[in-house]
Design a protein around this motif. Structure first.
Motif, PDB file in Angstrom:
ATOM      1  N   ARG A  10     -23.700-108.517 -11.653  1.00 40.03           N
ATOM      2  CA  ARG A  10     -23.786-108.211 -10.215  1.00 40.03           C
ATOM      3  C   ARG A  10     -22.562-107.433  -9.749  1.00 40.03           C
ATOM      4  N   ARG A  11     -21.403-107.806 -10.284  1.00 44.30           N
ATOM      5  CA  ARG A  11     -20.174-107.090  -9.920  1.00 44.30           C
ATOM      6  C   ARG A  11     -20.273-105.628 -10.327  1.00 44.30           C
ATOM      7  N   LEU A  12     -20.793-105.422 -11.538  1.00 42.97           N
ATOM      8  CA  LEU A  12     -20.855-104.066 -12.083  1.00 42.97           C
ATOM      9  C   LEU A  12     -21.764-103.157 -11.266  1.00 42.97           C
ATOM     10  N   TRP A  13     -22.947-103.630 -10.944  1.00 43.19           N
ATOM     11  CA  TRP A  13     -23.963-102.753 -10.349  1.00 43.19           C
ATOM     12  C   TRP A  13     -23.993-102.776  -8.826  1.00 43.19           C
ATOM     13  N   SER A  14     -23.111-103.538  -8.202  1.00 42.42           N
ATOM     14  CA  SER A  14     -23.161-103.612  -6.733  1.00 42.42           C
ATOM     15  C   SER A  14     -22.156-102.683  -6.063  1.00 42.42           C
ATOM     16  N   VAL A  15     -21.538-101.817  -6.849  1.00 45.55           N
ATOM     17  CA  VAL A  15     -20.671-100.808  -6.236  1.00 45.55           C
ATOM     18  C   VAL A  15     -21.182 -99.415  -6.621  1.00 45.55           C
ATOM     19  N   ARG A  16     -20.988 -98.497  -5.703  1.00 46.13           N
ATOM     20  CA  ARG A  16     -21.527 -97.147  -5.879  1.00 46.13           C
ATOM     21  C   ARG A  16     -20.874 -96.417  -7.060  1.00 46.13           C
ATOM     22  N   SER A  17     -19.607 -96.720  -7.311  1.00 46.87           N
ATOM     23  CA  SER A  17     -18.884 -95.961  -8.343  1.00 46.87           C
ATOM     24  C   SER A  17     -19.523 -96.130  -9.725  1.00 46.87           C
TER      25      SER A  17
END
Lengths: 246, 310
Positions: A10-17
């Motif tokens: 979730r951490r990985l895919w929840s930011v636009r970068s």
């Protein structure tokens, strides 16, 4: 362990970068694959050579940004304290991040191959039929299985540097500078020093990494040296993460 | 759940930030954690959570945090209003934090509604105000409905309505039998909120007791009297052996005495009283009294001299 993996996913895919860097990776792989097919009028390209575009340093840089973000964002925004509040067993966090990084690199490599496959299919006249599909025989081009392993090891170094420095930018820049500039300079000095610095050249991480990737005569030794650097950095980072204040 | 802090101790190079600190935080009560700037409150909280490495241990219901099956069900912490990725939406931030206890989406929405952030749930918190950041931090802390809440300066940046909301919320949370440890610089607010206080200065424990016991430590309790015969009352009080600390117009202040005694003396000497008020010490006055020597960072100019400095 499952919960910390879910946390990481979730951490990985929840930011636009993450999405931006993934698209840039695929775009760069596509570009590197398309240029020789569409603009080079020389020898035909093999499928394997085409697929190996995803192992180019320009592509691996994009992956290393994600690797550096694995801990870089946590330190920059203080999230490491939230993470360790939820998961006080720090080694689990390190393992989860490593697994997720491996999954990400593998996923992106396969997606890159899919994109490159589509590009190759769009220009079949420029593809050599001598070597077809996912051949495992590499002649100065990498065995395909080496590409994600090289990318993963490079990312492990980037992630470890980020942990050691607690700085996202350094996690990306230091490995890149070492690979492109520092090691080139050292190799140059070695030539000027008439071989007296050869021992140093033989233990440089990225020189050996690329020697392994390109299937040089000493590829097994080169692979071992490169892997040792990655494991060494990883060990130091894990140790530091364990003993340091969050 | 009882929280026992046992001998936590921390050095930052030459600075001894926390010195063998031991205290207990009881369930069903709000415990205020007080100390001057740089006294080691935040470091102590981080040590309690295992975020900083140091000596000593903190037991939650007799066990270390790492020995509990689900940490987020045991303790929820809010240590800073800016601990979030500015580009990760509030909802995604909480969904990420919900992983440890496998908390449902419904609970995430419920908590967002509870802290009043449901309308900005899908917005990136980079543009949040300090108060909204505090609410998001609190939402993260209570997400798994933990037995213990540890909050570091949660009222910073909140407007008066939000402070009142937070006070009511924390008191309600403690009334459910939960344990609440909250640090704050807002002493008047803490006096309204806390049942117990833990006071530290220069990393050492000054007091760990109930709020009422702490206030009773003050040497500054007094009785305020207003009369139209100040001279008569002053003479009467002095003849009874009482000292007057301050006189101000029609007003007298008599330290360390009860209203009963002053009222009786005034009656005996036939002095009419216009006002008779017991002045108990405020948390601020007791706090300042006890921590004066333990202040790590202090200004170099006292207030009366500021005019000259400016």
């Amino acid at each position: 362990m499952i919960s910390v993996l879910i946390y990481e996913w979730r951490r990985l895919w929840s930011v636009r970068s993450t999405w931006i860097m993934s698209i840039l990776y695929l775009g760069m792989a596509a570009l590197l694959g398309a240029v020789p097919l569409y603009f080079d009028t020389g020898a035909k390209q093999s499928w394997q050579g085409l697929y190996s575009s995803s192992g180019n340093l320009l592509c691996v840089i994009m992956l290393s940004v994600i690797a550096a973000q694995t801990f870089g964002h946590e330190y920059r925004y203080g999230l490491i304290r939230l993470t360790f509040s939820e998961f006080p067993k720090r080694e689990r966090v390190m393992i989860a991040k490593t697994i997720m990084l491996g999954v990400y690199v593998t996923l992106m490599t396969f997606l890159g191959w899919a994109v490159l496959g589509a590009i190759g299919a769009s220009k079949p006249s420029r593809i050599s039929t001598d070597v077809v599909g996912f051949s495992l025989s590499g002649n100065n081009i990498p065995h395909l299985w080496q590409i994600p392993i090289f990318g993963f090891a490079y990312c492990i170094i980037a992630m470890s540097v980020t942990v050691l420095t607690r700085n996202l930018a350094l996690g990306v820049i230091l490995p890149l500078l070492t690979a492109t500039l520092v090691e080139t300079l050292i190799s140059g000095f070695s030539t000027l020093a008439k071989g007296r610095l050869d021992w140093l050249v033989h233990i440089l991480p990225f020189n050996n990494g690329y020697a392994w990737l390109s299937g040089s005569t000493d590829m097994h030794l080169s692979g071992l040296v490169f892997a040792s650097w990655a494991v060494g950095f990883y060990f130091l980072a894990t140790l530091r993460l364990h003993v340091r204040d969050a | 759940m009882r929280v026992e802090v046992q001998g936590i101790d921390k050095h930052f190079r030459k600075v001894h930030a926390v010195r063998e600190l031991s205290f207990t935080v009881e369930p069903g009560r709000v415990t205020g954690f007080l100390g001057p700037n740089g006294s080691g409150k935040s470091t102590s909280m981080r040590l309690m959570l295992g975020l900083d490495k140091g000596k000593g241990q903190t037991l939650f219901d007799g066990k270390q945090l790492t020995d509990h099956k689900s940490v987020t069900r045991v303790v929820g912490a809010h240590l800073d209003a800016k601990f979030f990725h500015p580009k990760r939406t509030a909802y995604a931030h909480l969904r990420m934090l919900a992983s440890e206890s496998r908390i449902s989406k419904a609970r995430v929405n419920e908590v967002l509604q509870l802290v009043g952030l449901e309308s900005v749930a899908k917005k990136r918190p980079g543009g949040f105000s300090l108060g909204m950041g505090q609410r998001l931090g609190l939402a993260g802390a209570i997400l798994a409905d933990p037995q213990v809440l540890i909050l570091d300066e949660p009222a910073n940046g909140l407007d008066p309505q939000s402070i009142q909301w937070m006070r009511d919320f924390l008191r309600f949370y403690a009334s459910l039998g939960r344990t609440v440890l909250v640090s704050s610089h807002l002493l008047s607010e803490m006096q309204l909120l806390a049942d117990d206080v833990v006071v530290i200065a220069r990393g050492s424990l000054i007091a760990s007791e109930s709020m009422s016991a702490f206030l009773a430590r003050s040497t500054g309790s007094s009785v305020k009297v207003r009369t139209n015969n100040v001279r008569g009352l002053a003479e009467a009080l002095q003849s009874e052996g009482l000292s007057l600390s301050v006189t101000h117009g029609e007003e007298l202040r008599i330290p360390n005495v009860t209203t009963d005694i002053v009222g009786e003396i005034a009656f005996r000497y036939s002095v009419p009283l216009l006002e008779l008020t017991a002045e108990t010490a405020s948390l601020e006055s007791v706090f300042l009294e006890l921590t004066e020597s333990g202040q790590e960072y202090r200004t170099g100019v006292s207030t009366p001299h500021l005019g000259g400095a400016l």
